[in-house]
Design an enzyme around this catalytic site. Structure first.
Site, PDB file in Angstrom:
ATOM      1  N   LYS A  54       0.841  -1.204   0.000  1.00 41.55           N
ATOM      2  CA  LYS A  54       0.000   0.000   0.000  1.00 41.55           C
ATOM      3  C   LYS A  54       0.874   1.252   0.000  1.00 41.55           C
ATOM      4  O   LYS A  54       0.596   2.219  -0.723  1.00 41.55           O
ATOM      5  CB  LYS A  54      -0.922  -0.003   1.233  1.00 41.55           C
ATOM      6  CG  LYS A  54      -2.048  -1.026   1.149  1.00 41.55           C
ATOM      7  CD  LYS A  54      -2.774  -1.222   2.470  1.00 41.55           C
ATOM      8  CE  LYS A  54      -3.758  -2.382   2.378  1.00 41.55           C
ATOM      9  NZ  LYS A  54      -4.398  -2.721   3.658  1.00 41.55           N
ATOM     10  N   GLN A  98      -4.535  -1.480   9.860  1.00 44.89           N
ATOM     11  CA  GLN A  98      -4.451  -2.795   9.236  1.00 44.89           C
ATOM     12  C   GLN A  98      -5.001  -3.877  10.162  1.00 44.89           C
ATOM     13  O   GLN A  98      -4.665  -3.921  11.347  1.00 44.89           O
ATOM     14  CB  GLN A  98      -2.985  -3.099   8.869  1.00 44.89           C
ATOM     15  CG  GLN A  98      -2.786  -4.410   8.135  1.00 44.89           C
ATOM     16  CD  GLN A  98      -3.416  -4.449   6.751  1.00 44.89           C
ATOM     17  OE1 GLN A  98      -3.503  -3.432   6.060  1.00 44.89           O
ATOM     18  NE2 GLN A  98      -3.886  -5.620   6.348  1.00 44.89           N
ATOM     19  N   ASP A 121     -11.109   2.975   4.531  1.00 42.79           N
ATOM     20  CA  ASP A 121     -11.503   1.560   4.442  1.00 42.79           C
ATOM     21  C   ASP A 121     -13.023   1.408   4.324  1.00 42.79           C
ATOM     22  O   ASP A 121     -13.519   0.337   3.995  1.00 42.79           O
ATOM     23  CB  ASP A 121     -11.062   0.811   5.707  1.00 42.79           C
ATOM     24  CG  ASP A 121      -9.744   0.067   5.532  1.00 42.79           C
ATOM     25  OD1 ASP A 121      -9.506  -0.454   4.436  1.00 42.79           O
ATOM     26  OD2 ASP A 121      -8.974   0.006   6.506  1.00 42.79           O
TER      27      ASP A 121
END
Ligand code: GUN
Length: 289
Positions: A54, A98, A121
């Protein structure tokens, strides 16, 4: 019949090129560099790889990226403190915590603490609610990646029977909600199956589009797939030293009309959509959306 391969790597690459141009235009107009802050707690090897990928993708697209690496012993209070600090840092536009988090940390408490405007997200209940009501602020990265792959592969979703295997908050539930919406690459009839579903194969065999997101290597076998179905494999499972999906690829590809490989299918799309959401976050902060 051998299925057509849906090349997520290629689709994601072209989205990233287009996105890089949009980022450049935004930077030029505002003098602001959109920034993603990723938070990684502990040393889960897969998470480390995801976060590094990422970070690299951000840099290539002209976005800034900070990674906050915290030890597995970090307390929930310390993690919340970092999230609050990132929430109030105006140079940070998107925040990604994460998953999975270590077992002693309550995942929902931490995810709910991310400011909804920075929730790239799309995990915050406010953003999930907006998405379910068909007025999204953000779209969740992996489900949106699946939807774009269906669109790019020319799959007709309108009126199709989509069977989703898995009811996770990250993929199963949101992808079902997105494909049932009124709209483009949507309007599907959706069935969600899970570990308690009875007569699973009878249901999967009625799917025009089968989306596997359960995290079990090779779970979907050829006898579970209707000839000519489109199969989207969201699974990423480590088997010996290689990555495999939730679909028994070699045999299912002889039955399906189109299929995503693992790796190189849905995975690269997730990252492309994360970059897109980070630009959206910066635009929201600058009132340029
Ligand atoms: N872990 C596995 N998938 C994801 C994702 O999409 N977002 C985050 N934050 N963690 C993950």
């Amino acid at each position: 019949m051998t299925a057509k391969l849906i090349d997520g790597k290629a689709v994601a690459a072209s989205i990233r090129v287009q996105l890089a141009a949009e980022v450049a235009a935004f930077r030029e107009a505002t003098q602001v560099v959109p920034k993603l802050a990723a938070v990684l707690v502990g040393d889960d090897p897969a998470s480390q790889v995801y976060v590094r990928n990422k970070e690299q993708a951000c840099v290539k697209a002209g976005l800034a990226s900070d990674v906050h690496r915290l030890p597995a012993t970090t307390t929930q209070g310390e993690l919340l403190e970092l999230v609050h600090r990132l929430n109030s840092d105006s140079a940070v536009h998107g925040i990604l915590v994460q998953l999975p988090l270590p077992a002693h940390i309550h995942e929902t408490t931490v995810l709910d603490a991310v400011h909804p405007l920075k929730d790239v997200d799309c995990f915050h209940p406010e953003n999930v609610g907006l998405m379910v009501q068909g007025r999204p602020r953000y779209l969740p990265c992996t489900p949106h990646g699946v939807q774009v792959l269906l669109q790019q592969s020319g799959t007709n979703v309108d009126g199709a029977h989509v069977v989703v295997l898995g009811r996770s908050e990250i993929v199963g539930k949101p992808v079902a909600m997105m494909l049932v919406q009124k709209g483009q690459t949507a309007n599907a009839t959706v069935t969600i199956c899970h570990s308690r579903t009875r007569n699973l194969s009878d249901i999967t065999r009625t799917a025009d589009i089968l989306i596997a997101a359960i995290g079990q290597a090779g779970f979907v076998t050829a006898d579970m797939v209707k000839p000519g179905a489109v199969v989207i494999d969201v699974g990423i499972n480590r088997q010996q030293d290689r990555l495999v999906g939730d679909v028994a690829f070699e045999t299912v590809r002889e039955v399906a009309s189109a299929i995503t490989p693992v790796p190189g299918g849905v995975g690269p799309m997730t990252i492309a959509m994360l970059l897109k959401n980070t630009l959206t976050a910066a635009k929201l902060a600058a009132n340029q959306n």
